[in-house]
Design a protein around this motif. Sequence first.
Motif, PDB file in Angstrom:
ATOM      1  N   ARG A   1       1.016  -1.215  -0.054  1.00  0.00           N
ATOM      2  CA  ARG A   1       0.116  -0.083  -0.007  1.00  0.00           C
ATOM      3  C   ARG A   1       0.729   1.302  -0.104  1.00  0.00           C
ATOM      4  O   ARG A   1       1.969   1.330   0.657  1.00  0.00           O
ATOM      5  N   SER A   2       0.454   2.090  -0.741  1.00  0.00           N
ATOM      6  CA  SER A   2       1.237   3.388  -0.843  1.00  0.00           C
ATOM      7  C   SER A   2       1.184   3.942   0.427  1.00  0.00           C
ATOM      8  O   SER A   2       0.312   4.106   1.472  1.00  0.00           O
ATOM      9  N   PRO A   3       2.248   5.151   0.623  1.00  0.00           N
ATOM     10  CA  PRO A   3       2.332   5.752   1.903  1.00  0.00           C
ATOM     11  C   PRO A   3       0.978   6.826   2.173  1.00  0.00           C
ATOM     12  O   PRO A   3       0.732   6.886   3.260  1.00  0.00           O
ATOM     13  N   ASP A   4       0.241   7.179   0.939  1.00  0.00           N
ATOM     14  CA  ASP A   4      -0.797   8.005   1.150  1.00  0.00           C
ATOM     15  C   ASP A   4      -2.204   7.313   1.556  1.00  0.00           C
ATOM     16  O   ASP A   4      -3.227   7.627   1.760  1.00  0.00           O
ATOM     17  N   GLY A   5      -2.106   5.887   1.407  1.00  0.00           N
ATOM     18  CA  GLY A   5      -3.225   5.197   1.243  1.00  0.00           C
ATOM     19  C   GLY A   5      -4.092   4.846   0.125  1.00  0.00           C
ATOM     20  O   GLY A   5      -5.120   4.440   0.244  1.00  0.00           O
ATOM     21  N   THR A   6      -3.767   5.533  -0.937  1.00  0.00           N
ATOM     22  CA  THR A   6      -4.765   5.800  -1.995  1.00  0.00           C
ATOM     23  C   THR A   6      -4.384   4.797  -3.142  1.00  0.00           C
ATOM     24  O   THR A   6      -5.172   4.594  -3.993  1.00  0.00           O
ATOM     25  N   ALA A   7      -3.214   3.906  -3.086  1.00  0.00           N
ATOM     26  CA  ALA A   7      -3.004   3.147  -4.167  1.00  0.00           C
ATOM     27  C   ALA A   7      -2.436   1.812  -3.545  1.00  0.00           C
ATOM     28  O   ALA A   7      -1.995   1.770  -2.339  1.00  0.00           O
ATOM     29  N   ALA A   8      -2.490   0.863  -4.344  1.00  0.00           N
ATOM     30  CA  ALA A   8      -1.941  -0.683  -4.043  1.00  0.00           C
ATOM     31  C   ALA A   8      -1.073  -1.005  -4.999  1.00  0.00           C
ATOM     32  O   ALA A   8      -1.406  -0.718  -6.373  1.00  0.00           O
ATOM     33  N   ALA A   9       0.000  -1.734  -4.677  1.00  0.00           N
ATOM     34  CA  ALA A   9       0.733  -2.395  -5.793  1.00  0.00           C
ATOM     35  C   ALA A   9       0.660  -3.851  -5.810  1.00  0.00           C
ATOM     36  O   ALA A   9       0.499  -4.362  -4.505  1.00  0.00           O
ATOM     37  N   ARG A  10       0.792  -4.430  -6.915  1.00  0.00           N
ATOM     38  CA  ARG A  10       0.393  -6.050  -7.100  1.00  0.00           C
ATOM     39  C   ARG A  10       1.629  -6.514  -7.695  1.00  0.00           C
ATOM     40  O   ARG A  10       1.944  -5.954  -8.784  1.00  0.00           O
ATOM     41  N   ILE A  11       2.653  -7.053  -6.836  1.00  0.00           N
ATOM     42  CA  ILE A  11       3.809  -7.576  -7.451  1.00  0.00           C
ATOM     43  C   ILE A  11       3.972  -9.191  -7.538  1.00  0.00           C
ATOM     44  O   ILE A  11       3.744 -10.016  -6.571  1.00  0.00           O
ATOM     45  N   SER A  12       4.197  -9.632  -8.765  1.00  0.00           N
ATOM     46  CA  SER A  12       4.328 -11.101  -9.102  1.00  0.00           C
ATOM     47  C   SER A  12       5.489 -11.451  -9.546  1.00  0.00           C
ATOM     48  O   SER A  12       5.992 -10.835 -10.566  1.00  0.00           O
ATOM     49  N   PRO A  13       5.792 -12.629  -9.033  1.00  0.00           N
ATOM     50  CA  PRO A  13       7.181 -13.015  -9.669  1.00  0.00           C
ATOM     51  C   PRO A  13       7.108 -13.660 -11.080  1.00  0.00           C
ATOM     52  O   PRO A  13       7.832 -13.618 -11.872  1.00  0.00           O
ATOM     53  N   PHE A  14       5.965 -14.370 -11.200  1.00  0.00           N
ATOM     54  CA  PHE A  14       5.467 -14.799 -12.556  1.00  0.00           C
ATOM     55  C   PHE A  14       4.039 -14.981 -12.361  1.00  0.00           C
ATOM     56  O   PHE A  14       3.232 -15.438 -11.767  1.00  0.00           O
ATOM     57  N   ASP A  15       3.767 -14.414 -13.691  1.00  0.00           N
ATOM     58  CA  ASP A  15       2.101 -14.234 -13.928  1.00  0.00           C
ATOM     59  C   ASP A  15       1.835 -14.053 -15.328  1.00  0.00           C
ATOM     60  O   ASP A  15       1.781 -12.965 -16.062  1.00  0.00           O
ATOM     61  N   PRO A  16       1.824 -15.170 -16.129  1.00  0.00           N
ATOM     62  CA  PRO A  16       1.587 -15.029 -17.664  1.00  0.00           C
ATOM     63  C   PRO A  16       0.298 -14.518 -17.990  1.00  0.00           C
ATOM     64  O   PRO A  16       0.108 -14.000 -18.922  1.00  0.00           O
ATOM     65  N   ALA A  17      -0.583 -14.419 -16.996  1.00  0.00           N
ATOM     66  CA  ALA A  17      -2.104 -13.797 -17.284  1.00  0.00           C
ATOM     67  C   ALA A  17      -2.326 -12.464 -17.055  1.00  0.00           C
ATOM     68  O   ALA A  17      -3.356 -11.740 -17.578  1.00  0.00           O
ATOM     69  N   SER A  18      -1.301 -11.669 -16.460  1.00  0.00           N
ATOM     70  CA  SER A  18      -1.525 -10.577 -15.771  1.00  0.00           C
ATOM     71  C   SER A  18      -1.675  -9.491 -17.026  1.00  0.00           C
ATOM     72  O   SER A  18      -2.340  -8.378 -16.818  1.00  0.00           O
ATOM     73  N   SER A  19      -1.064  -9.650 -18.231  1.00  0.00           N
ATOM     74  CA  SER A  19      -1.237  -8.800 -19.254  1.00  0.00           C
ATOM     75  C   SER A  19      -2.708  -8.780 -19.766  1.00  0.00           C
ATOM     76  O   SER A  19      -3.200  -7.830 -20.294  1.00  0.00           O
TER      77      SER A  19
END
Length: 232
Positions: A47-65
């Motif tokens: 979660r971002s410092p201001d709480g307004t955004a989220a980051a999704r981080i995957s090592p491997f995700d062929p379907a993400s695009s």
Amino acid sequence: MTSEEGDPHRETLAQLEAQADHRDAEQTLLAAGWTRCGAGDWAIALRSPDGTAAARISPFDPASSYSVALYREAAHTRQVPQLFAHRRLAGGGDLQIMEWLQPVPEPEAVAFHKAIARREPEVAELADVVRRIHERARAELPWFRSELDDNPENVMRAADGRIVAIDLFGADGPNLYATVANDPDLVVARIPEADRRFMTEIPLTATGPWEPEVRDAMRAALAAADARKTRA
């Protein structure tokens, strides 16, 4: 790197080198004041410092695009999350930054999924985009999950009260990883090494992590298959 116009997170993402992987992305965001806030089978969330955004981080995700395509192509419906930025990461990983979302009660989430499946009037435009991208993914992506993911957790509420759908598309993980064990040469033939380098490092928080020896065996099987392909 791709990003949306006016992306407030461009400066942070600009710190990532061209060959940054999922570890680099997480460390960069943590250094910028983001905090860990969750994990699933395929990705972790910050979660971002201001709480307004989220980051999704995957090592491997062929379907993400395909999820990213949905968020962009259905943005006009306001029934998908606002995507601030997206970047494919080295080794097959993926980074998405989107608006912060909250869970909704399960009956409400189930009803939203059913409305999409039935193409009900209030979600008809969204349903059309979902179906179009889903058909494209089924034609293009090896080991794509043939059905939409109707997990109630994939329906959430934005800060302005909108109900949105996320993560409707996914890889068929059980089948893919079974193939790694049973026919690694097929995986090597269909997914380039650069797109699966970290496929044994997905979190598997929901269904349980692999034992270290299982990960080691999969990596060894893929390495041996890569070597056979190189010699062929």
